[in-house]
Motif scaffolding. Sequence first.
Motif, PDB file in Angstrom:
ATOM      1  N   GLU A 150      37.698  34.473  32.876  1.00  0.00           N
ATOM      2  CA  GLU A 150      37.304  35.543  32.970  1.00  0.00           C
ATOM      3  C   GLU A 150      37.347  35.557  33.660  1.00  0.00           C
ATOM      4  N   PRO A 151      37.784  36.603  34.358  1.00  0.00           N
ATOM      5  CA  PRO A 151      38.015  37.493  35.823  1.00  0.00           C
ATOM      6  C   PRO A 151      36.200  37.549  36.606  1.00  0.00           C
ATOM      7  N   LEU A 152      36.216  37.653  37.292  1.00  0.00           N
ATOM      8  CA  LEU A 152      35.356  37.573  38.060  1.00  0.00           C
ATOM      9  C   LEU A 152      35.716  38.191  39.617  1.00  0.00           C
ATOM     10  N   PHE A 153      37.147  38.651  39.837  1.00  0.00           N
ATOM     11  CA  PHE A 153      37.238  40.055  41.160  1.00  0.00           C
ATOM     12  C   PHE A 153      37.729  40.402  40.507  1.00  0.00           C
ATOM     13  N   ALA A 154      38.126  41.685  41.255  1.00  0.00           N
ATOM     14  CA  ALA A 154      39.525  42.385  41.084  1.00  0.00           C
ATOM     15  C   ALA A 154      40.711  42.525  42.743  1.00  0.00           C
ATOM     16  N   GLY A 155      41.686  43.386  42.717  1.00  0.00           N
ATOM     17  CA  GLY A 155      42.409  43.005  43.514  1.00  0.00           C
ATOM     18  C   GLY A 155      41.576  43.781  44.825  1.00  0.00           C
ATOM     19  N   ASP A 156      40.464  45.038  44.904  1.00  0.00           N
ATOM     20  CA  ASP A 156      40.260  45.338  45.270  1.00  0.00           C
ATOM     21  C   ASP A 156      38.785  44.835  46.457  1.00  0.00           C
TER      22      ASP A 156
END
Length: 332
Positions: free
Chosen positions: A208-214
């Motif tokens: 599950e992705p916890l963060f994004a590139g930004d």
Amino acid sequence: MQTYESEREAVEQLKEARQRMGAELAKVVIGQEEVIEQLIVAVLAGGHCLLTGAPGLAKTLLIKSLSQLFHLKFQRIQFTPDLMPADITGTEILQQTDHERTMTFVRGPIFANMILADEINRTPPKTQAALLEAMQEHHVTAAGISHALSEPFFVFATQNPIEMEGTYPLPEAQLDRFMFNIWVGYLSEDDEVAAVRQTTTTDTEPIEPLFAGDDLVRFHSVVRRVPIAEDVVRYAVRIAAASRPGPDNPLDFVNEWVTWGAGLRASQYMVLGGKARALLYGRAHVTFEDIRALAHPVLRHRVLINYRAEAEGVTTDNLIDRLLKSVKESGK
């Protein structure tokens, strides 16, 4: 410009997410806790990494899983002796339209957020240099035109420590561009049993992705603003300086075993990595322990031992252990 509230929010995010990041990666990667921590520290600090280890230790899976955790575009490049620079960066091609012919730049696989350069030492220096230039400048040039790479941008390169025939080892000046050299070792028996069980069934959980590139771009800015005491900075500088042989170095074992010591980047990366590690552990300041914890991955590829050390069975990690015992926090 970021506000104080946004910085505090980023610190709290990292503190709360530390355990969750480990739990998500544990869905597909068993063990290797120290390796995972060092990789996350490098990502938060915006650094590139070299991973060294035998085949079959899940290096590719680990980096791909890391990209999923941070919701980054991932690209794997298999380095081979016939790989050309344009195969990585891209090239200009001639395109025919209804009215004219034009040159169009076709982007190569380097236009991603997280690059896995698999077996980087199997490709000639010219191709290695193309990748390393992109690491340093965050852009590539084709036909005199500069093309910016996506941000954030990371390169994780792997090296196989065996089967060195037909390889092109990276020169020390190019190795210096990597923040860490992370050693990926074999698992313990219990971890290997768990890995075998997990990889021989159909029961797999997606990460599950916890963060994004930004978020990562924001974290990079916050990390650099973490305060650090002068004594801690001096400690990092003294460790790097102690690795350099010469008449002014009082450490006899360094003068006896070392051909070339660590430069300025070693101190910079111990401090920058220490700031990222501090945030990861929920602290707003860097400690001496943060510096010690990152000394091995920072110095491992920057200290060149000589034939005498190898003949006596001394490894670079052995040497770093002795450096950490010899260099005192107070400088006295």
